[in-house]
Design a protein around this motif. Structure first.
Motif, PDB file in Angstrom:
ATOM      1  N   GLN A  38      -1.918  -9.686   0.948  1.00 50.11           N
ATOM      2  CA  GLN A  38      -1.557 -10.214  -0.678  1.00 50.11           C
ATOM      3  C   GLN A  38      -2.992 -10.005  -1.147  1.00 50.11           C
ATOM      4  OE1 GLN A  38       0.258 -13.753  -0.264  1.00 50.11           O
ATOM      5  NE2 GLN A  38       2.104 -12.936  -0.724  1.00 50.11           N
ATOM      6  N   LEU A  39      -3.833 -11.015  -0.161  1.00 48.00           N
ATOM      7  CA  LEU A  39      -5.464 -10.827  -0.663  1.00 48.00           C
ATOM      8  C   LEU A  39      -6.165  -8.914  -1.006  1.00 48.00           C
ATOM      9  CD1 LEU A  39      -6.262 -13.552   1.532  1.00 48.00           C
ATOM     10  CD2 LEU A  39      -5.941 -13.404  -1.769  1.00 48.00           C
ATOM     11  N   VAL A  40      -6.250  -8.645   0.239  1.00 46.83           N
ATOM     12  CA  VAL A  40      -6.177  -7.262   0.245  1.00 46.83           C
ATOM     13  C   VAL A  40      -6.245  -6.218  -0.683  1.00 46.83           C
ATOM     14  CG1 VAL A  40      -7.304  -5.865   1.661  1.00 46.83           C
ATOM     15  CG2 VAL A  40      -6.992  -8.140   2.604  1.00 46.83           C
ATOM     16  N   GLU A  41      -4.702  -6.439  -1.040  1.00 44.92           N
ATOM     17  CA  GLU A  41      -4.370  -5.457  -2.281  1.00 44.92           C
ATOM     18  C   GLU A  41      -4.519  -5.956  -3.618  1.00 44.92           C
ATOM     19  OE1 GLU A  41      -0.317  -6.035  -1.220  1.00 44.92           O
ATOM     20  OE2 GLU A  41      -0.352  -4.275  -0.039  1.00 44.92           O
ATOM     21  N   ALA A  42      -4.891  -7.664  -4.200  1.00 45.41           N
ATOM     22  CA  ALA A  42      -5.226  -8.028  -5.123  1.00 45.41           C
ATOM     23  C   ALA A  42      -6.935  -8.032  -5.944  1.00 45.41           C
ATOM     24  CB  ALA A  42      -5.090  -9.529  -5.162  1.00 45.41           C
ATOM     25  N   ALA A  43      -7.511  -7.098  -4.303  1.00 45.05           N
ATOM     26  CA  ALA A  43      -9.280  -6.538  -4.186  1.00 45.05           C
ATOM     27  C   ALA A  43      -9.031  -5.346  -4.951  1.00 45.05           C
ATOM     28  CB  ALA A  43      -9.704  -6.873  -2.890  1.00 45.05           C
ATOM     29  N   GLY A  44      -7.966  -4.350  -4.631  1.00 42.62           N
ATOM     30  CA  GLY A  44      -7.683  -3.122  -4.847  1.00 42.62           C
ATOM     31  C   GLY A  44      -7.037  -2.027  -4.025  1.00 42.62           C
ATOM     32  N   CYS A  45      -7.285  -2.733  -3.113  1.00 49.63           N
ATOM     33  CA  CYS A  45      -6.968  -1.661  -1.626  1.00 49.63           C
ATOM     34  C   CYS A  45      -6.051  -1.875  -1.365  1.00 49.63           C
ATOM     35  CB  CYS A  45      -7.669  -2.731  -0.267  1.00 49.63           C
ATOM     36  SG  CYS A  45      -9.615  -2.129  -1.286  1.00 49.63           S
ATOM     37  N   ASP A  46      -5.543  -0.199  -0.374  1.00 51.30           N
ATOM     38  CA  ASP A  46      -3.941  -0.069   0.028  1.00 51.30           C
ATOM     39  C   ASP A  46      -4.602  -0.749   1.278  1.00 51.30           C
ATOM     40  OD1 ASP A  46      -3.176   0.913  -2.419  1.00 51.30           O
ATOM     41  OD2 ASP A  46      -3.720   2.960  -1.262  1.00 51.30           O
ATOM     42  N   VAL A  47      -2.686  -0.884   1.784  1.00 48.46           N
ATOM     43  CA  VAL A  47      -3.249  -2.388   3.416  1.00 48.46           C
ATOM     44  C   VAL A  47      -2.566  -1.586   4.412  1.00 48.46           C
ATOM     45  CG1 VAL A  47      -2.834  -4.608   4.268  1.00 48.46           C
ATOM     46  CG2 VAL A  47      -4.077  -4.278   1.795  1.00 48.46           C
ATOM     47  N   ASP A  48      -2.401  -1.984   5.393  1.00 53.97           N
ATOM     48  CA  ASP A  48      -1.760  -1.533   6.480  1.00 53.97           C
ATOM     49  C   ASP A  48      -1.965  -2.626   7.475  1.00 53.97           C
ATOM     50  OD1 ASP A  48      -0.983   0.974   6.254  1.00 53.97           O
ATOM     51  OD2 ASP A  48      -1.531   2.283   7.727  1.00 53.97           O
ATOM     52  N   ALA A  49      -0.980  -2.724   8.259  1.00 52.95           N
ATOM     53  CA  ALA A  49      -0.912  -4.391   8.883  1.00 52.95           C
ATOM     54  C   ALA A  49      -0.653  -3.571  10.806  1.00 52.95           C
ATOM     55  CB  ALA A  49      -1.015  -5.092   8.411  1.00 52.95           C
ATOM     56  N   VAL A  50      -1.294  -4.328  11.232  1.00 53.77           N
ATOM     57  CA  VAL A  50      -0.825  -4.459  12.672  1.00 53.77           C
ATOM     58  C   VAL A  50      -1.106  -5.171  13.684  1.00 53.77           C
ATOM     59  CG1 VAL A  50      -1.152  -1.546  12.954  1.00 53.77           C
ATOM     60  CG2 VAL A  50      -2.630  -3.184  13.882  1.00 53.77           C
ATOM     61  N   ASP A  51      -0.144  -5.856  14.573  1.00 57.49           N
ATOM     62  CA  ASP A  51       0.205  -7.044  15.233  1.00 57.49           C
ATOM     63  C   ASP A  51      -1.054  -7.029  16.711  1.00 57.49           C
ATOM     64  OD1 ASP A  51       1.876  -5.427  17.170  1.00 57.49           O
ATOM     65  OD2 ASP A  51       2.925  -7.694  16.097  1.00 57.49           O
ATOM     66  N   ASN A  52      -2.164  -6.212  17.578  1.00 52.59           N
ATOM     67  CA  ASN A  52      -2.709  -5.972  18.238  1.00 52.59           C
ATOM     68  C   ASN A  52      -3.893  -4.451  18.162  1.00 52.59           C
ATOM     69  OD1 ASN A  52      -1.749  -4.103  19.822  1.00 52.59           O
ATOM     70  ND2 ASN A  52       0.224  -4.937  19.954  1.00 52.59           N
ATOM     71  N   GLY A  53      -5.038  -4.835  19.153  1.00 49.86           N
ATOM     72  CA  GLY A  53      -5.415  -3.925  19.075  1.00 49.86           C
ATOM     73  C   GLY A  53      -5.393  -2.349  19.280  1.00 49.86           C
ATOM     74  N   ILE A  54      -4.281  -2.123  20.168  1.00 51.31           N
ATOM     75  CA  ILE A  54      -4.331  -1.561  20.843  1.00 51.31           C
ATOM     76  C   ILE A  54      -3.365  -0.509  19.780  1.00 51.31           C
ATOM     77  CG2 ILE A  54      -2.445   0.278  21.774  1.00 51.31           C
ATOM     78  CD1 ILE A  54      -2.836  -1.476  24.305  1.00 51.31           C
ATOM     79  N   GLU A  55      -2.847  -1.401  19.132  1.00 57.18           N
ATOM     80  CA  GLU A  55      -1.886  -0.411  17.702  1.00 57.18           C
ATOM     81  C   GLU A  55      -2.710  -0.090  16.384  1.00 57.18           C
ATOM     82  OE1 GLU A  55       1.463  -2.371  15.675  1.00 57.18           O
ATOM     83  OE2 GLU A  55       2.037  -3.132  18.343  1.00 57.18           O
ATOM     84  N   ALA A  56      -3.682  -1.074  16.417  1.00 59.21           N
ATOM     85  CA  ALA A  56      -4.912  -1.031  15.792  1.00 59.21           C
ATOM     86  C   ALA A  56      -5.230   0.901  15.786  1.00 59.21           C
ATOM     87  CB  ALA A  56      -5.615  -1.858  15.295  1.00 59.21           C
ATOM     88  N   LEU A  57      -5.957   0.612  16.982  1.00 56.54           N
ATOM     89  CA  LEU A  57      -7.060   1.654  17.626  1.00 56.54           C
ATOM     90  C   LEU A  57      -5.949   3.353  17.337  1.00 56.54           C
ATOM     91  CD1 LEU A  57      -9.341   1.460  20.929  1.00 56.54           C
ATOM     92  CD2 LEU A  57      -9.567   1.911  18.786  1.00 56.54           C
ATOM     93  N   GLU A  58      -4.655   3.234  17.692  1.00 59.63           N
ATOM     94  CA  GLU A  58      -3.668   4.453  17.203  1.00 59.63           C
ATOM     95  C   GLU A  58      -3.089   4.264  16.006  1.00 59.63           C
ATOM     96  OE1 GLU A  58      -0.219   2.887  19.222  1.00 59.63           O
ATOM     97  OE2 GLU A  58      -0.316   3.160  21.450  1.00 59.63           O
ATOM     98  N   HIS A  59      -3.426   3.633  15.074  1.00 58.81           N
ATOM     99  CA  HIS A  59      -3.204   3.536  13.640  1.00 58.81           C
ATOM    100  C   HIS A  59      -4.562   4.574  13.291  1.00 58.81           C
ATOM    101  CE1 HIS A  59       0.300   2.141  12.249  1.00 58.81           C
ATOM    102  NE2 HIS A  59      -0.055   1.799  10.730  1.00 58.81           N
ATOM    103  N   ALA A  60      -5.710   3.949  13.292  1.00 53.99           N
ATOM    104  CA  ALA A  60      -6.755   4.294  12.946  1.00 53.99           C
ATOM    105  C   ALA A  60      -7.211   5.622  12.788  1.00 53.99           C
ATOM    106  CB  ALA A  60      -8.152   3.061  13.131  1.00 53.99           C
ATOM    107  N   LEU A  61      -6.776   6.543  14.012  1.00 60.21           N
ATOM    108  CA  LEU A  61      -6.838   7.561  14.459  1.00 60.21           C
ATOM    109  C   LEU A  61      -6.087   9.138  13.980  1.00 60.21           C
ATOM    110  CD1 LEU A  61      -8.068   6.822  18.476  1.00 60.21           C
ATOM    111  CD2 LEU A  61      -9.826   7.697  17.551  1.00 60.21           C
TER     112      LEU A  61
END
Length: 143
Positions: A38-61
């Motif tokens: 909510q805070l980051v979207e209100a700052a004008g950004c699009d957001v994706d969210a994951v619950d651990n570092g492995i998923e984050a690496l997969e998403h970021a790649l």
């Protein structure tokens, strides 16, 4: 719309409309992910969210991001390790990362910075501070 990538175009300007900065939130607590979203979207950004570092690496790649917002303590891969891996990966190395944690000791901050964090904030983070940091670190990105 541009045929190549579906980017909206202004009727008066043939260049594509500005793209909002993309932020990846990495936190195992669903309530924190929702709150930070909510805070980051209100700052004008699009957001994706994951619950651990492995998923984050997969998403970021797979998708481009302009900023990582990362918790420290998570299952599978913690925030320190995620940032270390991101800094070793050519396509992710330059993406700024903000660590946000309840770990408030000086050694925790130092460990975050050694891992490659650009900023280390302690929970609970004041909303205005988080939004200011997000805007600062995504300034000029995607626009």
């Amino acid at each position: 719309m541009r045929e190549e990538d579906g980017t909206p175009m202004s009727p008066l300007d043939p260049t594509p409309a500005a793209r909002r900065p993309r932020v990846l939130i990495v936190d195992d607590a669903v309530t924190i992910r929702m709150y930070h979203r909510q805070l980051v979207e209100a700052a004008g950004c699009d957001v994706d969210a994951v619950d651990n570092g492995i998923e984050a690496l997969e998403h970021a790649l797979i998708q481009p991001f302009d900023l990582f917002l990362v918790d420290v303590n998570m299952p599978k891969m913690d925030g320190y390790r995620f940032i270390e891996e991101a800094r070793r990966t050519d396509d992710l190395r330059a993406i700024p990362a903000i660590m946000i944690s309840t770990e408030a000791e000086a050694r925790d901050r130092q460990k975050g910075y050694r891992a490659g964090a650009n900023l280390y904030l302690v929970k609970p983070v004041k909303p205005a501070l988080l939004q200011a940091c997000v805007r600062l670190m995504t300034a000029g990105e995607g626009r």
